[in-house]
Design a protein around this motif. Structure first.
Motif, PDB file in Angstrom:
ATOM      1  N   ARG A  58       0.845  -1.195   0.000  1.00 49.51           N
ATOM      2  CA  ARG A  58       0.000   0.000   0.000  1.00 49.51           C
ATOM      3  C   ARG A  58       0.879   1.244   0.000  1.00 49.51           C
ATOM      4  O   ARG A  58       2.016   1.219   0.458  1.00 49.51           O
ATOM      5  N   VAL A  59       0.324   2.352  -0.490  1.00 50.72           N
ATOM      6  CA  VAL A  59       1.017   3.631  -0.513  1.00 50.72           C
ATOM      7  C   VAL A  59       0.286   4.578   0.437  1.00 50.72           C
ATOM      8  O   VAL A  59      -0.939   4.648   0.440  1.00 50.72           O
ATOM      9  N   ALA A  60       1.056   5.299   1.260  1.00 50.75           N
ATOM     10  CA  ALA A  60       0.490   6.264   2.198  1.00 50.75           C
ATOM     11  C   ALA A  60       1.109   7.634   1.948  1.00 50.75           C
ATOM     12  O   ALA A  60       2.329   7.752   1.818  1.00 50.75           O
ATOM     13  N   ALA A  61       0.259   8.644   1.857  1.00 54.56           N
ATOM     14  CA  ALA A  61       0.733  10.023   1.707  1.00 54.56           C
ATOM     15  C   ALA A  61       1.140  10.551   3.073  1.00 54.56           C
ATOM     16  O   ALA A  61       0.496  10.260   4.080  1.00 54.56           O
ATOM     17  N   PRO A  70       0.118  16.056  -0.566  1.00 52.30           N
ATOM     18  CA  PRO A  70       1.137  15.308   0.170  1.00 52.30           C
ATOM     19  C   PRO A  70       2.552  15.758  -0.204  1.00 52.30           C
ATOM     20  O   PRO A  70       2.830  16.062  -1.357  1.00 52.30           O
ATOM     21  N   GLU A  72       5.199  13.754   0.371  1.00 51.83           N
ATOM     22  CA  GLU A  72       5.853  12.550  -0.140  1.00 51.83           C
ATOM     23  C   GLU A  72       4.944  11.342   0.108  1.00 51.83           C
ATOM     24  O   GLU A  72       3.887  11.458   0.716  1.00 51.83           O
ATOM     25  N   TYR A  73       5.390  10.208  -0.389  1.00 49.93           N
ATOM     26  CA  TYR A  73       4.646   8.967  -0.213  1.00 49.93           C
ATOM     27  C   TYR A  73       5.540   7.913   0.407  1.00 49.93           C
ATOM     28  O   TYR A  73       6.737   7.863   0.123  1.00 49.93           O
ATOM     29  N   VAL A  75       5.633   3.595   1.394  1.00 48.85           N
ATOM     30  CA  VAL A  75       5.038   2.316   1.047  1.00 48.85           C
ATOM     31  C   VAL A  75       5.085   1.411   2.274  1.00 48.85           C
ATOM     32  O   VAL A  75       6.027   1.477   3.064  1.00 48.85           O
ATOM     33  N   ASN A  94       1.222  15.046  10.019  1.00 50.89           N
ATOM     34  CA  ASN A  94       0.685  16.059   9.095  1.00 50.89           C
ATOM     35  C   ASN A  94       0.172  17.284   9.842  1.00 50.89           C
ATOM     36  O   ASN A  94       0.396  18.416   9.418  1.00 50.89           O
ATOM     37  N   GLU A 115       0.855  10.489  -7.224  1.00 50.07           N
ATOM     38  CA  GLU A 115       0.913   9.319  -6.349  1.00 50.07           C
ATOM     39  C   GLU A 115       1.599   8.174  -7.080  1.00 50.07           C
ATOM     40  O   GLU A 115       1.205   7.786  -8.173  1.00 50.07           O
ATOM     41  N   THR A 117       3.053   4.192  -7.643  1.00 44.18           N
ATOM     42  CA  THR A 117       2.491   2.852  -7.546  1.00 44.18           C
ATOM     43  C   THR A 117       3.506   1.965  -6.839  1.00 44.18           C
ATOM     44  O   THR A 117       4.680   1.963  -7.191  1.00 44.18           O
ATOM     45  N   LEU A 127       8.763   1.575  -3.561  1.00 43.24           N
ATOM     46  CA  LEU A 127       8.297   2.520  -4.556  1.00 43.24           C
ATOM     47  C   LEU A 127       9.333   2.515  -5.671  1.00 43.24           C
ATOM     48  O   LEU A 127      10.493   2.832  -5.424  1.00 43.24           O
TER      49      LEU A 127
END
Length: 131
Positions: A58-61, A70, A72-73, A75, A94, A115, A117, A127
């Motif tokens: 999964r990817v999280a901002a 965001p 950055e992201y 994983v 945040n 975003e 993948t 990522l």
């Protein structure tokens, strides 16, 4: 509904317990010891992000950029990460970062960060393009 209330309560309590401003910090500085501590806690929650296939990644901002999107992201793997705890820590991060940014002058320009993948490579969520 309960998880939203829990997140807001956690953020409120963390701000009451630990003051945001740090003595001796330069005006306009975007980093703080509290921000660094939260980032370490987020990294610890994610851990090694082990996976057997892409579906588990999964990817999280995280963070707030000058546009409000965001910064950055990250994983993570849903196999080994407590998603509720991770979301709570990211919300705290945040909130604190946004508060610090509001004390600064606004940036002249901004660009939206697309975003990414996630991928499962050698048993770890990553990522692509990052090491």
């Amino acid at each position: 509904m309960r998880s939203t209330i829990r997140i807001l309560l956690t953020i409120t309590l963390s701000l009451v317990i630990a003051p945001i401003e740090v003595c001796g910090q330069e005006p306009g500085a975007t980093s703080s010891p509290q921000l660094a501590k939260l980032r370490k806690e987020i990294t610890a929650l994610i851990g090694p992000a082990r996976c057997m296939n892409l579906v588990q990644c999964r990817v999280a901002a995280i963070g707030i950029d000058s546009c409000g999107g965001p910064a950055e992201y990250l994983v993570y793997s849903w196999l080994s990460t407590d998603q509720g705890a991770l979301e709570t820590k990211i919300a705290e991060y945040n909130f604190l970062q946004e508060d610090l940014q509001n004390k600064q002058q606004p940036a002249a320009s901004c660009a939206a960060l697309p975003e990414p993948t996630a991928a499962c490579v050698n048993g770890r969520c990553v990522l692509p393009g990052r090491r």
